[in-house]
Design a protein around this motif. Sequence first.
Motif, PDB file in Angstrom:
ATOM      1  N   MET A  47       0.908  -1.090   0.004  1.00 20.55           N
ATOM      2  CA  MET A  47      -0.044   0.050  -0.331  1.00 20.55           C
ATOM      3  C   MET A  47       1.077   1.262   0.098  1.00 20.55           C
ATOM      4  SD  MET A  47      -3.177  -0.337   0.069  1.00 20.55           S
ATOM      5  CE  MET A  47      -4.251  -1.935  -0.256  1.00 20.55           C
ATOM      6  N   GLY A  48       0.273   2.522  -0.552  1.00 18.62           N
ATOM      7  CA  GLY A  48       1.097   3.734  -0.675  1.00 18.62           C
ATOM      8  C   GLY A  48       1.062   4.318   0.843  1.00 18.62           C
ATOM      9  N   VAL A  49       1.246   5.494   0.751  1.00 18.55           N
ATOM     10  CA  VAL A  49       1.309   6.328   1.943  1.00 18.55           C
ATOM     11  C   VAL A  49       0.014   7.165   1.959  1.00 18.55           C
ATOM     12  CG1 VAL A  49       2.438   8.221   3.143  1.00 18.55           C
ATOM     13  CG2 VAL A  49       3.749   6.592   1.777  1.00 18.55           C
ATOM     14  N   TYR A  50      -0.435   7.054   3.403  1.00 19.43           N
ATOM     15  CA  TYR A  50      -1.851   7.538   2.955  1.00 19.43           C
ATOM     16  C   TYR A  50      -1.811   9.158   3.449  1.00 19.43           C
ATOM     17  CZ  TYR A  50      -3.347   2.798   2.886  1.00 19.43           C
ATOM     18  OH  TYR A  50      -3.545   1.660   2.573  1.00 19.43           O
ATOM     19  N   THR A  51      -2.039  10.137   2.714  1.00 20.87           N
ATOM     20  CA  THR A  51      -1.578  11.419   2.738  1.00 20.87           C
ATOM     21  C   THR A  51      -3.077  12.137   3.094  1.00 20.87           C
ATOM     22  OG1 THR A  51      -1.595  11.977   0.494  1.00 20.87           O
ATOM     23  CG2 THR A  51       0.396  11.498   1.764  1.00 20.87           C
ATOM     24  N   CYS A  52      -4.108  11.837   2.835  1.00 20.17           N
ATOM     25  CA  CYS A  52      -5.526  12.619   2.717  1.00 20.17           C
ATOM     26  C   CYS A  52      -6.359  12.191   3.703  1.00 20.17           C
ATOM     27  CB  CYS A  52      -6.129  12.388   1.373  1.00 20.17           C
ATOM     28  SG  CYS A  52      -5.226  12.925  -0.031  1.00 20.17           S
ATOM     29  N   THR A  53      -7.031  13.094   4.423  1.00 27.36           N
ATOM     30  CA  THR A  53      -8.271  12.567   5.489  1.00 27.36           C
ATOM     31  C   THR A  53      -9.469  12.872   5.168  1.00 27.36           C
ATOM     32  OG1 THR A  53      -6.230  13.055   7.240  1.00 27.36           O
ATOM     33  CG2 THR A  53      -8.352  12.882   7.999  1.00 27.36           C
ATOM     34  N   VAL A  54     -10.215  11.867   5.495  1.00 30.21           N
ATOM     35  CA  VAL A  54     -11.573  12.314   5.182  1.00 30.21           C
ATOM     36  C   VAL A  54     -12.560  12.078   6.513  1.00 30.21           C
ATOM     37  CG1 VAL A  54     -13.859  11.394   4.064  1.00 30.21           C
ATOM     38  CG2 VAL A  54     -11.794  11.229   2.719  1.00 30.21           C
ATOM     39  N   SER A  55     -13.463  12.966   6.742  1.00 34.69           N
ATOM     40  CA  SER A  55     -14.187  12.961   7.901  1.00 34.69           C
ATOM     41  C   SER A  55     -15.632  12.847   7.471  1.00 34.69           C
ATOM     42  CB  SER A  55     -13.811  14.455   8.667  1.00 34.69           C
ATOM     43  OG  SER A  55     -14.943  14.463   9.884  1.00 34.69           O
ATOM     44  N   CYS A  56     -16.352  12.192   8.119  1.00 28.97           N
ATOM     45  CA  CYS A  56     -17.884  12.145   8.025  1.00 28.97           C
ATOM     46  C   CYS A  56     -18.475  11.829   9.117  1.00 28.97           C
ATOM     47  CB  CYS A  56     -18.242  11.034   7.037  1.00 28.97           C
ATOM     48  SG  CYS A  56     -18.078   9.290   7.662  1.00 28.97           S
ATOM     49  N   ARG A  57     -19.825  12.233   9.171  1.00 26.57           N
ATOM     50  CA  ARG A  57     -20.706  12.194  10.068  1.00 26.57           C
ATOM     51  C   ARG A  57     -21.416  10.916  10.204  1.00 26.57           C
ATOM     52  NH1 ARG A  57     -20.778  16.852  13.277  1.00 26.57           N
ATOM     53  NH2 ARG A  57     -19.935  18.693  12.100  1.00 26.57           N
TER      54      ARG A  57
END
Length: 141
Positions: free
Chosen positions: A1-11
């Motif tokens: 797997m790659g490096v995770y650089t993005c963040t997602v937030s959800c309710r």
Amino acid sequence: MGVYTCTVSCRMTEEDRQLLDQRAESLELANSEAIRALLRLPIADPDNLAAIDEGSRVVVIDAKTMGRINRELVRWGRHYNQAVRALNTIAMFARNKGGIDPQVAKEQLNKAASELELVQGSVEEIKDMVQAVHKSERFWR
């Protein structure tokens, strides 16, 4: 797997969060790994199935429907078996008895035809169930 650089937030509701926690734990995944796995499922618009790789389409069939399909397949097998037994009776008489009484042959052929008609009915029922799953937009949108 790659490096995770993005963040997602959800309710989400508390129930959804508990469900995410339970399912991720049962799969021995972190919540973020479980979400990434869901995102990677090969699902596409049914009108544009070329958008996914051949043979990679995922469809979920509930246990009730799967049970009905299984019962139909078992019935189908029993009817085929009875039809083949009737045909084998004709073949046995023809080989071992030097011939077969036309009335016995007619009865056995009618029995085989009847059993095969029941199989065809089961085939149509299974076909209808599978088509209903295929046409369900619940899995696509």
